[in-house]
Design a protein around this motif. Structure first.
Motif, PDB file in Angstrom:
ATOM      1  N   LEU A   1       0.869  -1.173   0.000  1.00 36.80           N
ATOM      2  CA  LEU A   1       0.000   0.000   0.000  1.00 36.80           C
ATOM      3  C   LEU A   1       0.905   1.222   0.000  1.00 36.80           C
ATOM      4  O   LEU A   1       1.717   1.404   0.904  1.00 36.80           O
ATOM      5  N   ASP A   2       0.771   2.039  -1.033  1.00 35.37           N
ATOM      6  CA  ASP A   2       1.565   3.264  -1.126  1.00 35.37           C
ATOM      7  C   ASP A   2       0.858   4.338  -0.298  1.00 35.37           C
ATOM      8  O   ASP A   2      -0.210   4.811  -0.673  1.00 35.37           O
ATOM      9  N   PRO A   3       1.428   4.747   0.833  1.00 34.91           N
ATOM     10  CA  PRO A   3       0.750   5.701   1.707  1.00 34.91           C
ATOM     11  C   PRO A   3       0.555   7.080   1.074  1.00 34.91           C
ATOM     12  O   PRO A   3      -0.388   7.785   1.407  1.00 34.91           O
ATOM     13  N   SER A   4       1.427   7.439   0.146  1.00 33.37           N
ATOM     14  CA  SER A   4       1.296   8.774  -0.459  1.00 33.37           C
ATOM     15  C   SER A   4       0.153   8.846  -1.476  1.00 33.37           C
ATOM     16  O   SER A   4      -0.478   9.886  -1.623  1.00 33.37           O
ATOM     17  N   THR A   5      -0.131   7.739  -2.172  1.00 31.40           N
ATOM     18  CA  THR A   5      -1.200   7.748  -3.184  1.00 31.40           C
ATOM     19  C   THR A   5      -2.444   6.993  -2.741  1.00 31.40           C
ATOM     20  O   THR A   5      -3.510   7.172  -3.315  1.00 31.40           O
ATOM     21  N   GLY A   6      -2.281   6.127  -1.745  1.00 34.82           N
ATOM     22  CA  GLY A   6      -3.394   5.295  -1.310  1.00 34.82           C
ATOM     23  C   GLY A   6      -3.653   4.114  -2.232  1.00 34.82           C
ATOM     24  O   GLY A   6      -4.639   3.403  -2.073  1.00 34.82           O
ATOM     25  N   LYS A   7      -2.767   3.880  -3.184  1.00 39.43           N
ATOM     26  CA  LYS A   7      -2.940   2.768  -4.125  1.00 39.43           C
ATOM     27  C   LYS A   7      -2.397   1.469  -3.539  1.00 39.43           C
ATOM     28  O   LYS A   7      -1.357   1.463  -2.872  1.00 39.43           O
ATOM     29  N   LEU A   8      -3.115   0.381  -3.823  1.00 38.43           N
ATOM     30  CA  LEU A   8      -2.692  -0.947  -3.408  1.00 38.43           C
ATOM     31  C   LEU A   8      -2.116  -1.657  -4.631  1.00 38.43           C
ATOM     32  O   LEU A   8      -2.763  -1.717  -5.683  1.00 38.43           O
ATOM     33  N   TYR A   9      -0.892  -2.176  -4.481  1.00 30.86           N
ATOM     34  CA  TYR A   9      -0.230  -2.925  -5.544  1.00 30.86           C
ATOM     35  C   TYR A   9      -0.096  -4.370  -5.083  1.00 30.86           C
ATOM     36  O   TYR A   9       0.412  -4.631  -3.989  1.00 30.86           O
ATOM     37  N   THR A  10      -0.530  -5.309  -5.912  1.00 29.08           N
ATOM     38  CA  THR A  10      -0.470  -6.720  -5.555  1.00 29.08           C
ATOM     39  C   THR A  10       0.062  -7.514  -6.745  1.00 29.08           C
ATOM     40  O   THR A  10      -0.274  -7.227  -7.892  1.00 29.08           O
ATOM     41  N   THR A  11       0.861  -8.525  -6.449  1.00 29.52           N
ATOM     42  CA  THR A  11       1.343  -9.444  -7.472  1.00 29.52           C
ATOM     43  C   THR A  11       0.998 -10.855  -7.027  1.00 29.52           C
ATOM     44  O   THR A  11       1.282 -11.236  -5.884  1.00 29.52           O
TER      45      THR A  11
END
Length: 186
Positions: free
Chosen positions: A48-58
């Motif tokens: 979870l990128d705290p600056s953008t709020g985006k969740l990245y999953t692989t």
């Protein structure tokens, strides 16, 4: 040559429910019968990128039967390993999944992109799903002489499996809807 196709489907469910269903699609034992071509799904990482709020999953996905029987006979393999990369942006209400095969890539390249967004006509009640798939036989592979036929058969299989995936997603969405109504009554 590349065989590519696009599908679009409207879920009559809100974006939050549909994206929740997407995460649950491979987990439920009942869905494993419908999605029997999916052998295994493992989460490799999530951030979870705290600056953008985006969740990245692989995730790593192992698929049975990566194409027509004659393809399996030539490549001498009946499983295909894939990597799925997902980006969820809760602020813009967007979920994007990109899946690529990592095995069999010396014979065939497959890329599937799925995107879930609020439907423009009913953004709080419906979700639009856009799926783009491209299949390309490598020109110097053992499959090159019959590339068009193999790509067509693989595309047909992807369309069939996509329909199964939408069936599972609808079932999960209806379950989540019933569950949320039950919680609202409590």
């Amino acid at each position: 040559m590349v065989k590519a196709y696009t599908q679009e489907y409207t879920y009559k469910h809100p974006w939050e429910r549909v994206t929740s269903a997407s995460w649950k699609k491979f987990a439920d034992p009942e869905n494993k019968r419908t999605l029997s071509h999916i052998l295994e799904v493992d989460t490799l990482n999530h951030k979870l990128d705290p600056s953008t709020g985006k969740l990245y999953t692989t995730r790593a996905i192992t698929v049975h039967s990566p194409g027509p029987w004659f393809v399996r006979k030539i490549v001498r393999q009946d499983v295909c390993h894939c990597v799925e990369s997902t980006v969820v942006d809760a602020k813009t209400r967007s979920m994007q999944l990109t899946t690529n095969n990592i095995s069999l890539e010396k014979f065939i390249e497959v890329e599937e992109k799925i995107r879930y967004d609020p439907h423009p006509e009913n953004p709080d009640g419906w979700t639009i799903c856009r799926q783009e798939t491209s299949i390309r036989i490598k020109p110097l592979s053992a499959l090159a002489s019959m590339a068009e036929k193999v790509e067509q058969r693989c595309a047909e299989r992807f369309v069939q499996n996509s329909a199964k995936g939408r069936e599972v997603m609808e079932r999960i969405c209806k379950y989540l809807e019933a569950e949320s109504k039950g919680l609202a009554r409590s």
